[in-house]
Scaffold this active site. Structure first.
Site, PDB file in Angstrom:
ATOM      1  N   ASP A 102       1.200  -0.680  -0.070  1.00  0.00           N
ATOM      2  CA  ASP A 102       0.240  -0.724  -0.076  1.00  0.00           C
ATOM      3  C   ASP A 102       0.485   1.365  -0.117  1.00  0.00           C
ATOM      4  O   ASP A 102       2.230   1.922   0.953  1.00  0.00           O
ATOM      5  CB  ASP A 102      -0.825  -0.449   1.462  1.00  0.00           C
ATOM      6  CG  ASP A 102      -1.848   1.330   1.074  1.00  0.00           C
ATOM      7  OD1 ASP A 102      -2.957   0.771   0.766  1.00  0.00           O
ATOM      8  OD2 ASP A 102      -1.405   2.388   2.064  1.00  0.00           O
ATOM      9  N   TYR A 148       2.582   9.803   0.120  1.00  0.00           N
ATOM     10  CA  TYR A 148       3.887   9.435   0.360  1.00  0.00           C
ATOM     11  C   TYR A 148       5.440   9.554  -0.938  1.00  0.00           C
ATOM     12  O   TYR A 148       5.965   9.760   0.248  1.00  0.00           O
ATOM     13  CB  TYR A 148       3.335   8.312   0.415  1.00  0.00           C
ATOM     14  CG  TYR A 148       2.305   7.548   1.300  1.00  0.00           C
ATOM     15  CD1 TYR A 148       1.537   8.022   1.988  1.00  0.00           C
ATOM     16  CD2 TYR A 148       2.396   5.913   1.444  1.00  0.00           C
ATOM     17  CE1 TYR A 148       0.824   7.532   2.904  1.00  0.00           C
ATOM     18  CE2 TYR A 148       1.214   5.545   2.304  1.00  0.00           C
ATOM     19  CZ  TYR A 148       0.626   5.649   2.639  1.00  0.00           C
ATOM     20  OH  TYR A 148      -1.041   5.317   3.243  1.00  0.00           O
ATOM     21  N   LYS A 183      -2.758   5.919  -3.881  1.00  0.00           N
ATOM     22  CA  LYS A 183      -4.199   6.597  -3.771  1.00  0.00           C
ATOM     23  C   LYS A 183      -3.643   7.911  -4.300  1.00  0.00           C
ATOM     24  O   LYS A 183      -2.883   8.709  -5.062  1.00  0.00           O
ATOM     25  CB  LYS A 183      -3.666   6.914  -1.561  1.00  0.00           C
ATOM     26  CG  LYS A 183      -3.687   5.709  -0.955  1.00  0.00           C
ATOM     27  CD  LYS A 183      -3.959   6.019   0.404  1.00  0.00           C
ATOM     28  CE  LYS A 183      -3.967   4.958   1.037  1.00  0.00           C
ATOM     29  NZ  LYS A 183      -2.188   4.668   1.217  1.00  0.00           N
ATOM     30  N   HIS A 233      -7.629   9.394  -1.695  1.00  0.00           N
ATOM     31  CA  HIS A 233      -7.099   9.498   0.278  1.00  0.00           C
ATOM     32  C   HIS A 233      -7.604  10.499   0.761  1.00  0.00           C
ATOM     33  O   HIS A 233      -7.568  10.243   2.376  1.00  0.00           O
ATOM     34  CB  HIS A 233      -5.472  10.183  -0.384  1.00  0.00           C
ATOM     35  CG  HIS A 233      -4.562  10.427   0.719  1.00  0.00           C
ATOM     36  ND1 HIS A 233      -2.713   9.479   0.148  1.00  0.00           N
ATOM     37  CD2 HIS A 233      -4.811   9.111   1.675  1.00  0.00           C
ATOM     38  CE1 HIS A 233      -2.706   9.602   1.229  1.00  0.00           C
ATOM     39  NE2 HIS A 233      -3.483   9.329   2.754  1.00  0.00           N
TER      40      HIS A 233
END
Ligand code: A2P
Length: 295
Positions: free
Chosen positions: A49, A54, A79, A112
């Site tokens: 994931d 990120y 996401k 997200h």
């Protein structure tokens, strides 16, 4: 109950998703990320994931390729980031994630954070426009399953007023000390698989006395107790670690069962480890500006 980390939940569109994921939130990009992803795949994880937000998608993709495990044997989630809300920006965001990851499809793509009333009066319209972009990329075969993250029931119901394809997953904060039972039940009753982010409460839960006592009783680590707690709650956990020994340790959760009394002891713990990121407060928009054109 699951007996191995490659056992699966079946999403409501029929796609199967391994019951334990490897989380990469707060994993720095570069060698650390690549090596951690390789360690996770070596330890047997087949579900990773990540997120555009990120800033480590490229290294997740590189770690996957370097691991030698075939792309089709790994379930890959990423996401959509808040700054890309709206139809055409969403399409461009999917293309960008595919390029970063170095793959031609995404197994699960999540919104997200919802756009919410507190930050945008036209939040429903904005979320609907983003979702149309999701649906387009799903229909084009670039994504195998569509879901949301940090959505409350009101956001899901609003989305479903215009959605052609329903979200099949909601990924939420879930760990001992903050396990959101009402939200989990509502989503499950609504046919969604619930995934838990930060199943270890970002590490904050691991020193708790109740968790330590239960860990000693089963001869397990506190992290394993937290991960097992999620699985026995019907929630798909995605622990993050950048240490190979912990990554492997976190997957050894299929050889014991928490007794009802221990599930109850965890369920009745005082609040602990809460991130403070409540969707209604628009935390991502507050932190990152959340100003964008809707097209
Ligand atoms: P590290 O990456 O240095 O191993 P969460 O998944 O809830 O976000 O928690 C991640 C945090 O928990 C990270 O700080 C991670 O540190 C730490 N962590 C992950 N697994 C373990 C473990 N088995 N034992 C101790 N700490 C862990």
């Amino acid at each position: 109950m699951f007996t191995s980390m490659t056992d699966t939940f079946t999403l409501s569109n029929g796609v199967k998703i391994p019951c334990l994921g490897y989380g990469t939130w707060q994993t720095p990009s570069g060698d650390i990320c690549r090596e951690s992803v390789k360690a996770a795949l070596q330890a047997g994880y087949r579900h990773i994931d990540t997120a555009a937000g990120y800033a480590n998608e490229a290294d997740v993709g590189a770690g996957l390729r370097e691991s030698g495990v075939a792309r089709e044997d790994v379930f890959l989630t990423t996401k959509h980031w808040i700054m890309n809300r709206g139809y055409s920006k969403t399409i461009a965001a999917v293309e960008a994630s595919l390029k970063e990851l170095g793959t031609d499809y995404i197994d699960l793509y999540l919104v997200h954070w919802p756009c919410v009333e507190k930050s945008h009066p036209n939040w429903k319209e904005i979320n609907a426009a983003t979702w149309r972009g999701f649906e387009k990329m799903y229909k084009d075969g670039k994504i195998r399953a569509l879901g949301v993250s940090n959505y409350l029931p009101e956001h899901i119901l609003a989305l479903e007023e215009t959605a052609e394809i329903k979200p099949v997953v909601n990924q939420i904060e879930f760990h001992p000390g903050y396990y959101q039972p009402a939200l989990v039940k509502w989503c499950q009753d609504h046919g969604m698989v619930v995934e838990g982010w930060s199943p270890l409460g970002c590490g904050a839960v691991l020193k708790d006395a109740t968790i330590a006592k239960i860990a000693a009783k089963y001869g397990k680590s506190p992290a394993q107790i937290c991960i097992r707690f999620a699985l026995q709650s019907g929630v798909l956990p995605m622990p993050k670690s950048t240490h190979a020994d912990r990554i492997a340790d976190n997957a050894r959760v299929f050889d014991f069962n928490l007794a009802d009394e221990d599930m109850l002891a965890i369920q009745t713990m005082p609040p602990l480890g809460y991130s403070t990121y409540h969707p209604a407060e628009a935390p991502a928009d507050s932190l990152f500006g959340g100003v964008y054109d809707l097209d």
